[in-house]
Write an enzyme that holds these catalytic residues in place. Sequence first.
Site, PDB file in Angstrom:
ATOM      1  N   GLU A  50       0.855  -1.183   0.000  1.00 17.11           N
ATOM      2  CA  GLU A  50       0.000   0.000   0.000  1.00 17.11           C
ATOM      3  C   GLU A  50       0.892   1.234   0.000  1.00 17.11           C
ATOM      4  OE1 GLU A  50      -2.844   0.350   3.204  1.00 17.11           O
ATOM      5  OE2 GLU A  50      -3.695   2.143   2.324  1.00 17.11           O
ATOM      6  N   ALA A  93       1.805  -0.375  10.725  1.00 15.33           N
ATOM      7  CA  ALA A  93       1.454  -1.760  10.430  1.00 15.33           C
ATOM      8  C   ALA A  93       0.605  -1.784   9.170  1.00 15.33           C
ATOM      9  CB  ALA A  93       0.684  -2.374  11.592  1.00 15.33           C
ATOM     10  N   MET A  94       0.433  -2.981   8.604  1.00 13.84           N
ATOM     11  CA  MET A  94      -0.267  -3.091   7.320  1.00 13.84           C
ATOM     12  C   MET A  94      -1.189  -4.301   7.329  1.00 13.84           C
ATOM     13  SD  MET A  94      -0.800  -1.929   4.353  1.00 13.84           S
ATOM     14  CE  MET A  94      -2.010  -2.728   3.307  1.00 13.84           C
ATOM     15  N   GLU A  95      -2.415  -4.070   6.880  1.00  9.34           N
ATOM     16  CA  GLU A  95      -3.493  -5.044   7.036  1.00  9.34           C
ATOM     17  C   GLU A  95      -3.599  -6.074   5.917  1.00  9.34           C
ATOM     18  OE1 GLU A  95      -4.010  -1.704   6.340  1.00  9.34           O
ATOM     19  OE2 GLU A  95      -5.635  -1.453   4.902  1.00  9.34           O
ATOM     20  N   ASN A  96      -2.516  -6.431   5.244  1.00  3.45           N
ATOM     21  CA  ASN A  96      -2.569  -7.428   4.163  1.00  3.45           C
ATOM     22  C   ASN A  96      -3.463  -8.605   4.540  1.00  3.45           C
ATOM     23  OD1 ASN A  96      -0.198  -5.970   3.085  1.00  3.45           O
ATOM     24  ND2 ASN A  96       0.802  -6.951   4.823  1.00  3.45           N
ATOM     25  N   GLU A 122      -5.614  -3.068  12.567  1.00  8.15           N
ATOM     26  CA  GLU A 122      -5.289  -3.866  11.377  1.00  8.15           C
ATOM     27  C   GLU A 122      -6.246  -5.047  11.259  1.00  8.15           C
ATOM     28  OE1 GLU A 122      -3.415  -2.288   9.522  1.00  8.15           O
ATOM     29  OE2 GLU A 122      -2.510  -0.945  11.008  1.00  8.15           O
ATOM     30  N   HIS A 136      -9.572  -4.028   9.806  1.00  7.05           N
ATOM     31  CA  HIS A 136      -9.519  -3.791   8.356  1.00  7.05           C
ATOM     32  C   HIS A 136      -9.972  -5.007   7.559  1.00  7.05           C
ATOM     33  CE1 HIS A 136      -8.087   0.166   7.475  1.00  7.05           C
ATOM     34  NE2 HIS A 136      -6.910   0.041   8.054  1.00  7.05           N
ATOM     35  N   GLU A 164      -9.853   4.053   6.268  1.00  8.98           N
ATOM     36  CA  GLU A 164      -9.070   4.505   7.427  1.00  8.98           C
ATOM     37  C   GLU A 164      -9.927   5.234   8.469  1.00  8.98           C
ATOM     38  OE1 GLU A 164      -6.489   3.200   8.084  1.00  8.98           O
ATOM     39  OE2 GLU A 164      -5.782   2.460   6.153  1.00  8.98           O
TER      40      GLU A 164
END
Length: 883
Positions: free
Chosen positions: A128, A269-272, A305, A308, A327
């Site tokens: 992202e 952090a990233m919500e993959n 996360e 999401h 978001e």
Amino acid sequence: MRTNQPTTIRLSEYKVPAYLVDTVDLRFELFESGARVHSTLTVHRNPESTEEFAPLELDGDSLKLERVELDGQELAAGSDYNETGVQLVIAKVPARFELTVVTWIEPQNNTRLEGLYKSSGMFCTQCEAEGFRCITYFPDRPDVMARYRTRIEADKASCPVLLSNGNDVDRGDLEDGRHFVTWEDPFPKPSYLFALVAGDLVEKQDTFTTCSGRDIDLRIFVEPRNAAKCQHAMDSLKRSMRWDEEVYGREYDLDIFMIVAVDDFNMGAMENKGLNIFNSSCVLASQETATDLAFQRIESIVAHEYFHNWSGNRVTCRDWFQLSLKEGFTVFRDSTFSADMGSPTVKRIEDVTLLRTAQFAEDAGPMAHPVRPASYMEISNFYTLTIYEKGAEVVRMIHTLLGPDLFRKGSDLYFERHDGEAVTTDDFVKAMEDASGRDLAQFRLWYDQAGTPVLTVADDYDSERGVYSLKIQQAIPDTSGQTNKKPQHIPFALGLLGAEGEALPLRLGSTEDAASAPTERVLELTDASHTFEFHGLSQKPVPSLLRHFSAPVRLVYPWSREQLVFLMSHDPDGFNRWDAGQRLAVDVIQSLVASSGAGDVDPRLVDAYRALLADRALDQALVAKMLHLPSEAYLIELADSPDVAAIHRTREQVLSHLATSLRDELVACYNRNLGGGEYEVTPESVARRSLKNTALAWLLMINDDTGRDLALQQLSEADNMTDRMGALRALVNSDYAAERSQALADFYEQFQSDPQVVEQWFSVQASSDRAGQLPQIQALLKHPAFDWKNPNKIRSVIGVFAGQNLAAFHNPDGSGYSFLAEQVCRLDDSNPQIAARLVAPLTRWKKFAPAYSALMRTALEQIRDKAELSADLYEVVHKSLEA
Ligand SMILES: [Zn+2]
């Protein structure tokens, strides 16, 4: 890197994609020297596109193209396809086809930390917003959703763990000590949610049984040395999963949910999908190494996360202008979750503090933009407080206007109606309207108009009629590119208090019954000016306005200091009690700044703080918050043409006066809050430590020897990082120079092997006007533990210095500004996203008194004139100079 002007992308020019991708079959061959990526896409022409003979345009960035095949036939460069550096264009394609692209990339040399890169020997990704195009050629936009199958091949010894999204469906050994794992994600997703991790990791495992009785395999992967620091994140994850079922009716969908901790990471952090990747500092915690604040932050980020998975992944954004769709809604969700897990009042105070200090500043600065921006050059510059925090406030206002039950109906409808789709903020509001029957047409202006509305309130009491009237006027300031804004739909919560502090019935008409009239109401403002009359009042009440901060606005009302002192001790709304204290302190500090420090600190402030320190009945978590004076950043934000040095000096003067006057009460407060048994992160014990450490900080402010002894004792005996850091911070901010140096040296000696603690050690110095003057900051940059490739280290020194050590950063000689400009230019070559974020304090040059603003502008020009400017930095610097 480029020097020419980057293109502006506009919402009004949105077009549906000409081609859609059904499936993505990826094969990664990972080596020390690089990675080969084989990507096979099944593609069809989008029936909704009007461009029937459109060429196929795939995005790419820093890729070495090795091969292109269409339906099994190799294509030739130049004749069959063109590669432009940022695109692969195939002029003629059939209506339905299979495309294979093979690229070579070098993760080990990727310092931008976008796409596939290496962190501490581990391969990981950040896609992202537009990182997937750094992995392979692809229509890299969120409205292209496909099913992914990913095979990862790597050396078994150095990369025993191979992870991607979805479920693990196949694995085995290969020649030359290599192995592979294949992952399949059954849910269609946009490319920004793709993730891959390969490395030598250990895992912490647990299970969660969902509301429908499915067992979910939960795993947190970390480097072996961090194995003991995952329990808190795991507990937080399970609490989040339960909460999302209970409050939103959302159940997890895959069989496995994974979190990986990574040291070098641009974001939090990233919500993959199914494979969240976290900055180590947002997941690892132990009593020994993490503060209470870190524990709370980890819980909220893990929740964010996880949430999401529905608000972002199952229902995603049509384009990046809709970023707040996922978001804003998800921040609102995580904020409610944290409120439910701890103290709702304290959580609200923390959110509003951030909003009023930093988001209001953004909204008043050159980068001001609506919650749904109309244009951008570089989307990574729009991961802002406006998109996140103001976006969450907008959702919160819908919740206030609809009430919890209709809001829940609205969110159910939204998830049901749009599951598997890429949609817009309008679709979100429409679902809320359809479920509730309410008209939110005017409310939508919150998404399109930038700037913080100003509400000016005037009141009048008619003793003969017993009527109290409130006239509320709204105005929205001009922002760059937007003038003459329309009035917005604003929920305004309030109460009225009688002379004894009793809550008075709010009768909006003379016929309303006093017995049934509520003591708190939410008024709805829709016009530029409204007058409300409250009947049946035998005395002029004290108004408690904008309770719970029911809208993200600036509130102007001529409170007297008596009224504020009264509200501080009587308002039944805890948030407004705190706010009254803040307003009182702001008023005292502002008038001292205006008189250049001449005159005494108002004794009512001292008495109010004395009463607070003695108040054992009030929630101690609230007391702990109320004892914090408004920050320098907030005082600067409130001032026109702020003189930073004067604000700093005056705030210190008030703090010293309070500490001197309340010295004995502070020592008593410290002693009263000692002990408390086993370390735990509950609102009560967090409040106890906070009160104790505030008392310590104040005592050291006035160089009190008892305070110094208590701090040294606490530093050596503490069994947790909150107390250790509280004592260290108090010493660092005192004039006890010898103790300060010794304490810093001992602390480093003890914790040097732990990167997250070393980050805190850097921050405590960089934020201190005693230990963080420019020469000391420059020395920290040369410290062996500092690392130019690690965003956390950069933030903990340079970011903290410019954002928190305001007196030193705004040194009247301009040295702080040119220092920042120099570091930003240096970083732009390796990590433009971080460079563009760090420059933010300079962009607000227009706000400051002339002596400061001229020097800030010069520093910005220094950056503008750099030979090769990234698109990220170009946009921020040019927009702020031109504003
Ligand atoms: Zn998010």
